[in-house]
Design a protein around this motif. Structure first.
Motif, mmCIF file in Angstrom:
data_model
loop_
_atom_site.group_PDB
_atom_site.id
_atom_site.type_symbol
_atom_site.label_atom_id
_atom_site.label_comp_id
_atom_site.label_asym_id
_atom_site.label_seq_id
_atom_site.Cartn_x
_atom_site.Cartn_y
_atom_site.Cartn_z
ATOM 1 N N THR A 99 0.832 -1.201 0.000
ATOM 2 C CA THR A 99 0.000 0.000 0.000
ATOM 3 C C THR A 99 0.861 1.242 0.000
ATOM 4 O O THR A 99 0.608 2.193 -0.743
ATOM 5 N N SER A 100 1.889 1.237 0.825
ATOM 6 C CA SER A 100 2.693 2.439 0.942
ATOM 7 C C SER A 100 3.437 2.709 -0.368
ATOM 8 O O SER A 100 3.569 3.848 -0.789
ATOM 9 N N ARG A 101 3.871 1.659 -1.035
ATOM 10 C CA ARG A 101 4.525 1.843 -2.334
ATOM 11 C C ARG A 101 3.558 2.392 -3.369
ATOM 12 O O ARG A 101 3.895 3.263 -4.162
ATOM 13 N N ARG A 102 2.357 1.858 -3.354
ATOM 14 C CA ARG A 102 1.362 2.278 -4.338
ATOM 15 C C ARG A 102 1.015 3.748 -4.128
ATOM 16 O O ARG A 102 0.926 4.531 -5.065
ATOM 17 N N CYS A 106 1.465 6.906 -6.693
ATOM 18 C CA CYS A 106 0.364 7.823 -7.010
ATOM 19 C C CYS A 106 0.760 9.252 -6.672
ATOM 20 O O CYS A 106 0.490 10.185 -7.432
ATOM 21 N N LEU A 107 1.410 9.404 -5.506
ATOM 22 C CA LEU A 107 1.815 10.733 -5.075
ATOM 23 C C LEU A 107 2.776 11.347 -6.072
ATOM 24 O O LEU A 107 2.670 12.528 -6.427
ATOM 25 N N ALA A 108 3.727 10.550 -6.549
ATOM 26 C CA ALA A 108 4.705 11.067 -7.513
ATOM 27 C C ALA A 108 4.001 11.561 -8.766
ATOM 28 O O ALA A 108 4.288 12.666 -9.259
ATOM 29 N N VAL A 109 3.063 10.787 -9.272
ATOM 30 C CA VAL A 109 2.349 11.174 -10.483
ATOM 31 C C VAL A 109 1.514 12.437 -10.230
ATOM 32 O O VAL A 109 1.534 13.389 -11.016
ATOM 33 N N ALA A 110 0.804 12.460 -9.105
ATOM 34 C CA ALA A 110 -0.052 13.616 -8.810
ATOM 35 C C ALA A 110 0.786 14.871 -8.620
ATOM 36 O O ALA A 110 0.414 15.957 -9.088
ATOM 37 N N GLY B 15 10.192 16.912 -17.492
ATOM 38 C CA GLY B 15 9.517 16.573 -16.243
ATOM 39 C C GLY B 15 9.152 15.093 -16.196
ATOM 40 O O GLY B 15 9.357 14.417 -15.185
ATOM 41 N N ALA B 16 8.646 14.597 -17.322
ATOM 42 C CA ALA B 16 8.236 13.192 -17.382
ATOM 43 C C ALA B 16 9.433 12.275 -17.203
ATOM 44 O O ALA B 16 9.333 11.219 -16.577
ATOM 45 N N LEU B 17 10.588 12.705 -17.725
ATOM 46 C CA LEU B 17 11.803 11.913 -17.527
ATOM 47 C C LEU B 17 12.118 11.799 -16.039
ATOM 48 O O LEU B 17 12.466 10.726 -15.545
ATOM 49 N N GLY B 18 11.995 12.917 -15.340
ATOM 50 C CA GLY B 18 12.234 12.910 -13.897
ATOM 51 C C GLY B 18 11.270 11.968 -13.195
ATOM 52 O O GLY B 18 11.662 11.187 -12.320
ATOM 53 N N LEU B 19 10.014 12.024 -13.599
ATOM 54 C CA LEU B 19 9.005 11.151 -12.990
ATOM 55 C C LEU B 19 9.346 9.686 -13.245
ATOM 56 O O LEU B 19 9.280 8.858 -12.338
ATOM 57 N N ALA B 20 9.742 9.403 -14.493
ATOM 58 C CA ALA B 20 10.079 8.017 -14.827
ATOM 59 C C ALA B 20 11.259 7.548 -13.984
ATOM 60 O O ALA B 20 11.268 6.422 -13.477
ATOM 61 N N ALA B 21 12.241 8.440 -13.800
ATOM 62 C CA ALA B 21 13.404 8.076 -12.991
ATOM 63 C C ALA B 21 12.981 7.776 -11.561
ATOM 64 O O ALA B 21 13.452 6.821 -10.941
ATOM 65 N N VAL B 23 9.979 6.734 -10.498
ATOM 66 C CA VAL B 23 9.226 5.475 -10.421
ATOM 67 C C VAL B 23 10.174 4.294 -10.548
ATOM 68 O O VAL B 23 10.049 3.288 -9.847
ATOM 69 N N TRP B 24 11.184 4.457 -11.413
ATOM 70 C CA TRP B 24 12.154 3.374 -11.558
ATOM 71 C C TRP B 24 12.887 3.128 -10.237
ATOM 72 O O TRP B 24 13.030 2.008 -9.765
ATOM 73 N N SER B 25 13.359 4.234 -9.599
ATOM 74 C CA SER B 25 14.124 4.069 -8.364
ATOM 75 C C SER B 25 13.242 3.504 -7.258
ATOM 76 O O SER B 25 13.692 2.745 -6.406
ATOM 77 N N LEU B 26 11.960 3.852 -7.304
ATOM 78 C CA LEU B 26 11.037 3.319 -6.300
ATOM 79 C C LEU B 26 10.890 1.813 -6.468
ATOM 80 O O LEU B 26 10.966 1.047 -5.509
ATOM 81 N N ASN B 27 10.715 1.382 -7.737
ATOM 82 C CA ASN B 27 10.549 -0.044 -7.980
ATOM 83 C C ASN B 27 11.831 -0.810 -7.726
ATOM 84 O O ASN B 27 11.807 -2.001 -7.437
#
Lengths: 764, 51
Positions: A99-102, A106-110, B15-21, B23-27
């Motif tokens: 949940t926290s990851r999800r 979402c937060l990053a996108v928003a 900006g989208a590149l930053g976002l992708a980076a 999300v990648w680091s998060l995963n």
């Protein structure tokens, strides 16, 4: 005392044949430990990865070769001064992590969407001479960003709102989802019709703010859970399993299967429910039933996990579904109580239930009023939608979680781990506190009750001798001076005592007959306690060992009474010891000899009187009561099933965290109410503006973000939780009120020092 | 203002590149241990002794 525990059963198998094992680590004090551990483990053959998670105090290992020997790792860690215990991630923790990851995703996108849309919107608001084509272009780009972003990042809210609506309920997510969806829909329409105002920025900003609050809330809970799981793993003892060929191996409790045979030595706890195959002993079942009198068991008797084995070694056969009536009954009561618990309605949801119909009605009235006044349908509808956008409960939805994050973070630092999200709200409502006696008001382990009547020098010697024995009574004596050096050449005589030569004279500790001082001890023996004798030459002492009251029990009860709370003691122990404890604590309402079902019935009766009860208990027998109470707390040394049923767990040997928790919860509730009032005030100002048709996207953005910030800043005040002041004062005045902790003794100092270390290690 | 047709998408792309980076680091699990990451920056185990 080293034992090779076979932990390989807990390893998980990866798809590529790799095995993973997670360990809880104890003893990490600074960041340098990361490198020390990792470089020491790097040298071990067959181990592919060893990585420390410093924040969670965990170590994860990976290996592929079947020849890998875990005992090398544990031995190496032990030599460096760390204690490592593997554990299985419980499913709740894993779900929380997902949940926290999800939420973070979402937060990053928003956040990305809201920043970029805001950049475009600001250009529209401030660029006064912007031509219509450019404005449409900006709105179009905003739509391209905001629509997919909201579709992705809004999912947590939409899902929750949809679930609530399907159950014919309203929660705070319903107006949120409605506000977001309407503002997006209207903005798209306005963009297509080349109108000047679009609300893409409001929708994305709203999502970003709310997701931030939810993520922080979730992250805080996850951290708390991780610490609790670590503590549980570090405390879980290993069981000694007897294999078919008679070989002994130490395995984690989870690896014990029904039908296995296990050996339980004196001073160890029974690892699982089972039947005694051979051996005679007496068991202290205070953690199971609350009863302090020991029960003698022999072959054929049923024993329960958690009971302390006193006298002799037992061989037990592990039973599958604990045929014993006690555990069955507790499970049944627990299920019932847990089902009843979910009736509680959260503060935010209660507000939402009133708020949502109100704003929808206001929007409807606005539309009708404008139509009656002769406005076009389009104008009437856009004004009504503007009302819904501006009343979209951003600040309202932040009001409670923001306080929760700040308050539970502060409680975490004070050594209280909250299990459930709404525990704070429920804690603030209590007017009655029900204590269990054994293990809660009293120390979970027995102590020397007459320590201050004995010469310190003699007691010190007895403690040094006691360090050589694993018998529970000897350990109680050893606990008086936990850091004392054991005596050289001490020898234990099974079932009798320990003997050693000190200064050329024989010193004996143990059974009064063993020491030859039956006469002195007969006087000291009383109903509740065990007497253990010590003799060194001509000098002798009778040590009375029993469970004593926790040292700040009296002060805590006084402090709670001063807060207007009614105190009740309900114990599974016999009436006489309960009465003695109640008298010592000056508690008028008490009852002993209560079965788990009786406790639940008493709590139900209190609930029927309209009482909101805080239950504090530690035993297996308390678990149903903990689940049935309005809210519940457990000390950290409680039985696992009790901890799982409690809403919060507190660390340390003292009861003071209870008062801190109650104070913090009340303060948090006050702040939550202030926040709710602030956000309603904001709506009272902003809604009329929208109704009058004066609202522009710029005003909406300013009003929403400023109200959210005010609420968040106000919530941060909940972070300052101070320990109950009067308890601090009481402790300073009289360093010892009860219990064996005499002031000015070496043992006292080292014990406190160690406890502080432990807590810092956990909480830092 | 035709330059906007080119600059705005470019800004968004960055900006989208930053976002992708992110999300990648998060995963990739880089946010699992924030305290440890802070400390690991000080580690010098990747420096050769020069001997």
């Amino acid at each position: 005392m080293t034992m090779d525990v076979d932990f390989s059963t807990l390893a998980t198998h990866g798809p590529d044949g790799a095995r993973r094992l997670e360990l809880a680590l104890d003893g990490m004090t600074c960041a340098a430990c990361i490198f020390e551990i990792e470089s020491a483990l790097k040298a071990i053959p067959d181990l592919t990865t060893a990585r420390v998670n410093y924040g969670d105090r965990r170590l994860s290992l990976e290996w592929t070769a079947p020849t890998f020997d875990f005992s090398i790792v544990s031995e190496r860690l032990r030599r460096m001064g760390y204690r490592a215990r593997p554990f299985e991630r419980e499913s709740g923790e894993r779900a929380e992590r997902e949940t926290s990851r999800r939420l973070l995703r979402c937060l990053a996108v928003a956040a990305f969407a809201s920043v970029n849309v805001m950049m475009l919107s600001e250009a529209v608001w401030l660029g006064g001479d912007m031509d219509a084509t450019t404005r449409d272009f900006f709105h179009g780009v905003s739509a391209l960003i905001a629509l997919p972003a909201a579709a992705f990042a809004g999912q947590p809210f939409f899902a929750s709102a949809f679930a609530a609506l399907r159950a014919h309920r309203l929660n705070i997510d319903v107006p949120i989802s409605l506000g977001v969806l309407l503002s997006l829909a209207m903005s798209v329409y306005e963009t297509l019709t080349h109108a000047p105002h679009a609300y893409f920025d409001s929708a994305t900003m709203l999502l970003a703010f709310l997701l931030l609050a939810r993520y922080l809330d979730c992250a805080m809970r996850r951290k708390t859970r991780a610490v609790a799981a670590n503590l549980a793993a570090l405390r879980a003892p290993a069981a000694c399993r007897l294999d078919a060929d008679g070989a002994q191996s130490y395995v984690p409790l989870a690896a014990l299967a029904p039908g296995d045979h296990a050996l339980v030595r004196p001073g160890e706890r029974i690892p699982a429910d089972g039947v005694v195959l051979s051996g005679d002993s007496s068991l202290d079942e205070s953690l199971v039933t609350g009863e302090t009198r020991r029960r003698s068991v022999g072959a054929g008797d049923t024993v329960y996990a958690g009971a302390m084995n006193f006298d002799g070694a037992l061989t037990i056969c592990v039973l599958a579904a604990a045929g014993g009536s006690l555990i069955d009954e507790i499970e049944r009561l627990l299920d019932k109580a847990t089902a009843a618990r979910s009736r509680y309605r959260r503060l935010a949801d209660r507000v939402a239930r009133l708020y949502a119909p109100l704003v929808h009605l206001a929007a409807l009235c606005t539309a009708l009023a404008w139509l009656l006044a002769g406005a076009s349908l389009h104008d009437a509808l856009t004004t009504a939608i503007a009302v819904l956008i501006v009343t979209c409960p951003c600040a309202l939805a932040l009001a409670v979680p923001a306080v929760q994050v700040a308050a539970s973070g502060a409680l975490f630092r004070a050594g209280v781990l909250l299990n459930s999200a709404d525990a704070l709200e429920r804690l603030a409502e209590i007017d009655t506190v029900v204590f269990d006696k054994t293990g809660t008001l009293t120390t979970p382990e027995p102590r020397v009750a007459n320590a201050q009547e004995i010469e310190p020098e003699l007691l010190m010697l007895a403690a040094r001798l006691a360090h050589s024995s694993r018998h529970p009574l000897a350990r109680a004596v050893a606990r008086e001076y936990p850091r004392a050096a054991p005596l050289e050449g001490a020898r234990e005589e099974q079932g009798a005592g320990v003997v050693a030569i000190v200064d050329g004279i024989e010193a004996r500790l143990g059974d009064p007959c063993f020491c030859g001082v039956e006469r002195d001890c007969a006087a000291a023996a009383r109903d509740e306690s065990s007497v253990i004798a010590f003799r060194h030459g001509e000098r002798s002492a009778a040590l009375v060992v029993r469970q004593t009251l926790r040292r700040d029990a009296r002060d805590t009860i006084d402090a709670l009474t001063r807060r207007g709370l009614r105190i009740i003691i309900l114990s599974g122990d016999r009436t006489a010891p309960v009465e003695a404890a109640a008298r010592a604590l000056d508690v008028a309402e008490w009852r002993g000899a209560m079965k788990p079902a009786d406790k639940v019935a008493r709590l139900e009766a209190l609930r029927a009187q309209g009482r909101k009860v805080l239950m504090i208990g530690d035993g297996v027998n308390d678990a149903p009561a903990l689940a049935a109470a309005h809210v519940s707390l457990s000390p950290i040394d409680a039985a696992q099933i009790a901890q799982a049923a409690a809403d919060a767990v507190f660390l340390g040997e003292e009861l003071a965290p209870i008062v801190t928790t109650v104070d913090a919860a009340r303060r948090a509730r006050a702040l939550m109410r202030q926040n709710l009032a602030l956000s309603l005030l904001y709506n009272a100002v902003a809604a009329p503006l929208a109704m009058a048709g004066l609202l522009t996207p710029l005003i909406a953005a300013l009003a929403m973000s400023s109200s959210s910030l005010i609420v968040t800043l106000n919530a941060s005040r909940a972070g300052r939780v101070s320990a109950a002041r009067e308890l601090e004062g009481a402790r300073a005045r009289s360093p010892r009120t009860d219990g064996p902790n005499g002031s000015g003794r070496a043992g006292d100092e080292s014990r406190d020092g160690r406890r502080v270390e432990e807590e810092e290690g956990i909480v830092a | 203002m035709n330059v906007l047709l080119f600059l705005v998408p470019l800004a968004l792309l960055l900006g989208a590149l930053g976002l992708a980076a992110f999300v990648w680091s998060l995963n990739a699990g880089q946010y699992e241990d924030l305290e440890g990451a802070a400390a690991r920056a000080l580690s010098d185990d990747d420096v050769e002794d020069g001997r």
